[in-house]
Write a protein that holds these residues in place. Structure first.
Motif, PDB file in Angstrom:
ATOM      1  N   ALA A 107       0.928  -1.250   0.400  1.00 12.93           N
ATOM      2  CA  ALA A 107      -0.041  -0.144  -0.263  1.00 12.93           C
ATOM      3  C   ALA A 107       0.944   1.340  -0.050  1.00 12.93           C
ATOM      4  N   TYR A 108       2.198   1.534   1.082  1.00  9.76           N
ATOM      5  CA  TYR A 108       2.530   2.267   0.999  1.00  9.76           C
ATOM      6  C   TYR A 108       3.593   2.964   0.004  1.00  9.76           C
ATOM      7  N   GLY A 109       4.392   1.721  -1.613  1.00  5.32           N
ATOM      8  CA  GLY A 109       5.147   1.639  -1.903  1.00  5.32           C
ATOM      9  C   GLY A 109       3.919   1.621  -3.118  1.00  5.32           C
ATOM     10  N   ALA A 110       2.828   1.132  -3.151  1.00  5.03           N
ATOM     11  CA  ALA A 110       1.353   1.678  -4.461  1.00  5.03           C
ATOM     12  C   ALA A 110       1.851   3.421  -3.777  1.00  5.03           C
ATOM     13  N   ALA A 111       1.177   4.007  -3.035  1.00  2.00           N
ATOM     14  CA  ALA A 111       0.825   5.173  -2.591  1.00  2.00           C
ATOM     15  C   ALA A 111       1.854   6.460  -3.125  1.00  2.00           C
ATOM     16  N   LEU A 112       3.402   5.563  -2.673  1.00  6.12           N
ATOM     17  CA  LEU A 112       4.416   7.213  -3.078  1.00  6.12           C
ATOM     18  C   LEU A 112       4.425   6.893  -5.013  1.00  6.12           C
ATOM     19  N   ALA A 113       4.350   5.931  -5.081  1.00 13.45           N
ATOM     20  CA  ALA A 113       4.625   5.531  -6.452  1.00 13.45           C
ATOM     21  C   ALA A 113       3.909   6.182  -7.312  1.00 13.45           C
ATOM     22  N   LEU A 114       2.081   6.265  -7.040  1.00 16.83           N
ATOM     23  CA  LEU A 114       1.594   7.198  -7.558  1.00 16.83           C
ATOM     24  C   LEU A 114       1.217   8.618  -7.281  1.00 16.83           C
ATOM     25  N   TRP A 115       1.677   8.968  -6.353  1.00 13.22           N
ATOM     26  CA  TRP A 115       0.762  10.585  -5.554  1.00 13.22           C
ATOM     27  C   TRP A 115       2.047  11.325  -5.315  1.00 13.22           C
ATOM     28  N   GLN A 116       3.686  11.055  -5.518  1.00  9.92           N
ATOM     29  CA  GLN A 116       4.522  11.457  -4.607  1.00  9.92           C
ATOM     30  C   GLN A 116       4.914  13.033  -5.797  1.00  9.92           C
ATOM     31  N   ARG A 117       4.270  13.084  -7.341  1.00  9.96           N
ATOM     32  CA  ARG A 117       4.856  14.264  -7.985  1.00  9.96           C
ATOM     33  C   ARG A 117       3.000  15.255  -7.365  1.00  9.96           C
ATOM     34  N   ARG A 118       2.251  14.472  -7.435  1.00  5.85           N
ATOM     35  CA  ARG A 118       0.748  15.341  -7.123  1.00  5.85           C
ATOM     36  C   ARG A 118       0.969  15.988  -6.130  1.00  5.85           C
ATOM     37  N   THR A 119       1.456  15.551  -5.568  1.00  3.54           N
ATOM     38  CA  THR A 119       2.036  15.965  -3.695  1.00  3.54           C
ATOM     39  C   THR A 119       2.848  17.636  -3.848  1.00  3.54           C
ATOM     40  N   VAL A 120       3.409  17.038  -4.405  1.00  2.13           N
ATOM     41  CA  VAL A 120       4.625  18.221  -4.343  1.00  2.13           C
ATOM     42  C   VAL A 120       4.272  19.944  -5.308  1.00  2.13           C
ATOM     43  N   ALA A 121       3.032  19.015  -6.366  1.00  2.00           N
ATOM     44  CA  ALA A 121       2.622  20.072  -7.410  1.00  2.00           C
ATOM     45  C   ALA A 121       1.368  20.843  -6.355  1.00  2.00           C
ATOM     46  N   GLN A 122       0.887  20.481  -5.494  1.00  2.00           N
ATOM     47  CA  GLN A 122      -0.198  21.350  -4.783  1.00  2.00           C
ATOM     48  C   GLN A 122       0.698  22.034  -3.892  1.00  2.00           C
ATOM     49  N   ALA A 123       2.272  22.353  -3.910  1.00  2.00           N
ATOM     50  CA  ALA A 123       2.270  23.199  -3.047  1.00  2.00           C
ATOM     51  C   ALA A 123       3.523  24.590  -3.319  1.00  2.00           C
TER      52      ALA A 123
END
Length: 360
Positions: free
Chosen positions: A131-147
């Motif tokens: 779950a963690y591995g998939a979430a980091l791969a999926l949303w790492q860029r999207r998370t940073v893009a909100q900042a």
């Protein structure tokens, strides 16, 4: 650290501050996994909080598993700017510390390639690791893009995140050191006895190095903290002058430090800041620490030795214990680095930069 930042913003910047928190221990494993894969749970709660309070800033910490990138997007949609505060390496590393299950420094995961952490089972169970591995791969860029602004606690943390292949925007992160609220009026270290370690008792913290070093240096040692290695460390310390207090409150910890002569921070990991060192210095204790991660940035104000170097740590502890002025110098250095009046203007500039719009 969140408590301290809230206090700093309220008391030194005059801001109205409200906390919105999700506790991963109360939402259940199933919902935690769902939050990871979905990029957050019920993001509308964040947008509603911004609308209700009129908040101009969402200052985000440790978003996983319950908040995720969707919480930041909801805050932006409601009119707030976003400060993403990366206290650890969890953009890439599922455990956030860059330490593998054996306690060794680890940079196997890189960018969106989080499969090494899944294979190693870094989160304990296979399901949680996936779950963690998939979430980091999926949303790492999207998370940073909100900042609008990304904040890290040290240059070392920023450099390590860049080396781990975190999104490019992290390379422009603002370095904001942690504040230490309490600073002693004067150092009592010259009248103290022995050494103190304040740490989670885990492999990456190197507490066994402190035990062996204090035995070699002839210094009594007090260890404050708890964790999975406590039985092993107690066995290692048997027959020596070592006291384990367990986890204690702030007032009791202040008393322990007030009666010590030197503090040791023997970490083997790439620390993102080294708060234990700064808090000890603010209590008037001189510090001997590992040259690991952000601890190396304390060069000149602490004695630094190679991680795992028992004889080096013993020699450093002896030198500091024999130096009657070391505590006063440590206290002054803590003031320069982490006093509220030093950190508050830097926090104000972070919020001002966020208000001006997306960094870069």
């Amino acid at each position: 650290m969140v408590d301290d930042l809230m206090w700093l913003a309220a008391e030194h910047l005059g801001e109205d501050v409200e906390r919105l928190e999700r506790d991963s221990t109360t939402i259940g494993r199933g919902r935690a996994a769902a939050g990871l894969i979905a990029g957050g749970l019920e993001p509308g709660e964040v947008g509603a909080a911004v609308a209700r309070t009129g908040a101009r800033i969402v200052h985000a910490h440790n978003l996983l598993p319950g908040l995720g990138w969707r919480a930041l997007a909801a805050g932006r949609a409601a009119g707030a700017r976003v400060v993403l505060h990366l206290h650890n390496y969890r953009l890439v590393c599922a455990v956030g510390t860059c330490v593998d299950p054996g306690g060794a420094d680890c940079t196997r995961c890189h960018g969106r390639d989080t499969l090494p952490g899944v294979r190693l089972g870094c989160r304990g169970s296979a399901a949680e690791a996936v779950a963690y591995g998939a979430a980091l791969a999926l949303w790492q860029r999207r998370t940073v893009a909100q900042a609008d602004v990304i904040v890290v606690p040290s240059t070392a943390a920023r450099d390590r995140l860049a080396g781990l292949g975190a999104p490019a925007a992290v390379r422009g992160a603002v370095v904001l050191g942690h504040v230490v609220r309490r600073h002693a009026e004067r150092s009592s270290a010259a009248a103290g006895t022995g050494a103190v370690v304040v740490s989670r008792l885990a492999p990456e913290k190197g507490v066994e190095v402190a035990i062996d070093a204090c035995r070699a240096a002839g210094l009594p040692l007090t260890i404050c903290g708890d964790g999975p290695m406590r039985p092993e460390l107690e066995a290692r310390a048997a027959g020596g002058d070592v006291t384990f207090t367990g986890r204690i409150g702030d007032e009791e910890l202040a008393r322990v430090r007030a009666h010590a002569r030197v503090a040791l921070v023997p970490s083997r990991a790439a620390e993102t800041f080294g708060l234990a060192a700064l808090e000890a210095m603010a209590a008037g204790l001189p510090v001997a620490a590992s040259r690991a991660g952000a601890l190396a940035e304390l060069e000149g104000d602490v004695e630094l030795v190679a991680p795992g170097d028992v004889s080096g740590l013993a020699d450093a502890a002896r030198r500091l214990a024999a130096d009657p002025g070391a505590g006063a110098r440590a206290l002054a250095a803590a003031g320069r680095r982490a006093a509220p009046e030093v950190v508050a203007p830097r926090l104000a500039e972070v919020y001002a930069a966020a208000g001006r719009g997306r960094a870069g």
